[in-house]
Design a protein around this motif. Structure first.
Motif, PDB file in Angstrom:
ATOM      1  N   MET A 199      -9.367  -5.162   7.038  1.00  0.00           N
ATOM      2  CA  MET A 199      -8.798  -4.303   5.624  1.00  0.00           C
ATOM      3  C   MET A 199     -10.031  -2.623   6.350  1.00  0.00           C
ATOM      4  O   MET A 199      -9.216  -2.041   5.751  1.00  0.00           O
ATOM      5  CB  MET A 199     -10.219  -4.505   4.694  1.00  0.00           C
ATOM      6  N   ARG A 257      -6.074  -0.971   7.764  1.00  0.00           N
ATOM      7  CA  ARG A 257      -5.219  -0.917   6.711  1.00  0.00           C
ATOM      8  C   ARG A 257      -6.416   0.097   5.907  1.00  0.00           C
ATOM      9  O   ARG A 257      -5.581   1.060   5.256  1.00  0.00           O
ATOM     10  CB  ARG A 257      -5.558  -2.310   5.203  1.00  0.00           C
ATOM     11  N   LEU A 258      -7.381   0.268   5.656  1.00  0.00           N
ATOM     12  CA  LEU A 258      -8.041   1.661   4.988  1.00  0.00           C
ATOM     13  C   LEU A 258      -7.258   3.099   5.797  1.00  0.00           C
ATOM     14  O   LEU A 258      -7.012   3.568   5.300  1.00  0.00           O
ATOM     15  CB  LEU A 258      -9.412   1.480   5.346  1.00  0.00           C
ATOM     16  N   ARG A 295      -3.789   3.552   5.050  1.00  0.00           N
ATOM     17  CA  ARG A 295      -4.145   3.911   3.582  1.00  0.00           C
ATOM     18  C   ARG A 295      -4.707   5.573   3.617  1.00  0.00           C
ATOM     19  O   ARG A 295      -3.883   6.378   3.169  1.00  0.00           O
ATOM     20  CB  ARG A 295      -4.787   3.576   3.208  1.00  0.00           C
ATOM     21  N   ASP A 316      -7.358   1.671  -4.116  1.00  0.00           N
ATOM     22  CA  ASP A 316      -5.499   1.187  -3.660  1.00  0.00           C
ATOM     23  C   ASP A 316      -6.043   0.230  -2.893  1.00  0.00           C
ATOM     24  O   ASP A 316      -4.920  -0.358  -3.455  1.00  0.00           O
ATOM     25  CB  ASP A 316      -5.455   2.063  -2.918  1.00  0.00           C
ATOM     26  N   LEU A 317      -6.779  -0.068  -2.321  1.00  0.00           N
ATOM     27  CA  LEU A 317      -6.999  -1.688  -1.512  1.00  0.00           C
ATOM     28  C   LEU A 317      -7.099  -2.609  -2.069  1.00  0.00           C
ATOM     29  O   LEU A 317      -7.011  -3.979  -2.142  1.00  0.00           O
ATOM     30  CB  LEU A 317      -7.930  -0.903  -0.296  1.00  0.00           C
ATOM     31  N   GLU A 369      -5.046  -5.524  -3.113  1.00  0.00           N
ATOM     32  CA  GLU A 369      -5.938  -7.789  -3.238  1.00  0.00           C
ATOM     33  C   GLU A 369      -7.370  -7.576  -3.447  1.00  0.00           C
ATOM     34  O   GLU A 369      -7.742  -7.646  -3.078  1.00  0.00           O
ATOM     35  CB  GLU A 369      -5.894  -7.623  -2.041  1.00  0.00           C
TER      36      GLU A 369
END
Length: 259
Positions: A187, A190-191, A194, A214-215, A219
């Motif tokens: 994660m 992913r951050l 983003r 957003d994350l 999910e």
């Protein structure tokens, strides 16, 4: 292997955001907020003491405003070998940029702790952040102050459904975000993606919470809030917050230390 077991085998990397100017203090302090002293210790020293006491030794500071003063404080504490300073030349923009410049740390392949630097808090919060069973963790205070200023963690059926100062999604109740987070390696990466997307779009005036939101919305099952309502803390944005920190929060922390 549980997530908590994997945590014990992979010490987290910390991102501490301390680059801001502190405009809302209206020039009431001469330097960065993280160098404010409470009980003879700067906020930065208190952060590092709390992290080191919990075995977390890899800390990256995003610096910008008066970064040399912060560098001198790290040297005074003798922690140059454990604290890395990452410069954000665009520190007058939104805090999302201060997180974006830490992309390498977000992609380090270990759990990542993200923290706002302008918080005086009970060090027990670090323990709760580290030991919470969820994959990705936000700290939540149920005793939220009214108004649009606090960032709200909104829940419905115990699942986070929004994360904003002005929420848009229906929820059963909400609390205030402390500004401390723990992300799994996946994660955190992913951050980083983003944040990079927003920067590529030219949306550099945003606060980092938008990328996290957003994350969460994509999910929600991978995130959970841990309650710290019983622990004393305050974010320092305004002059009144400095007074609250010195006259209310600090005495509580001192009393707890001597219990």
């Amino acid at each position: 292997m549980s997530f908590s077991d994997s945590m014990s085998k992979s010490s987290p990397a910390v991102i501490l955001l301390v680059a801001g100017v502190g405009r809302r203090l209206d020039g009431a302090i001469p330097g960065p907020k993280v160098l404010l002293e409470f009980g003879g210790k700067t906020l930065l020293e208190r952060h590092l003491d709390a992290l080191l006491a919990h075995g977390v030794e890899d800390v990256g500071l995003t610096v910008g405003y008066q970064s040399d003063a912060i560098r001198r404080e790290v040297a005074r504490l003798g922690l140059e070998d454990r604290v890395r300073l990452i410069e954000n030349p665009d520190f007058r923009l939104g805090s999302l940029v201060s997180l974006w410049v830490q992309a390498e740390r977000l992609r380090c392949g270990r759990p990542v702790i993200l923290m706002d630097g302008d918080v005086l808090y009970d060090p027990a919060m670090i323990g709760r952040l580290l030991t919470a069973p969820a994959e990705n963790v936000l700290l939540l205070d149920r005793e939220i102050e009214p108004g649009d200023e606090p960032v709200k963690i909104c829940l419905r059926n115990e699942r986070i459904v929004d994360f904003r100062k002005r929420p848009e999604h229906a929820h059963d109740w909400h609390g205030e975000s402390v500004g401390f987070f723990r992300f799994s390696p996946a994660m955190a990466a992913r951050l980083a993606e983003r944040c990079a997307w927003y920067v590529d779009q030219g949306q550099t005036g945003l606060e980092y919470e938008e990328a996290i939101r957003d994350l969460i919305l994509a999910e929600p099952e991978r995130f959970a809030a841990t309650d710290i309502s019983d622990l004393s803390w305050t974010e320092i944005d305004f002059v009144d917050d400095v007074t609250k920190a010195r006259e209310t929060v600090l005495p509580r922390l001192s009393a707890r230390l001597h219990d």
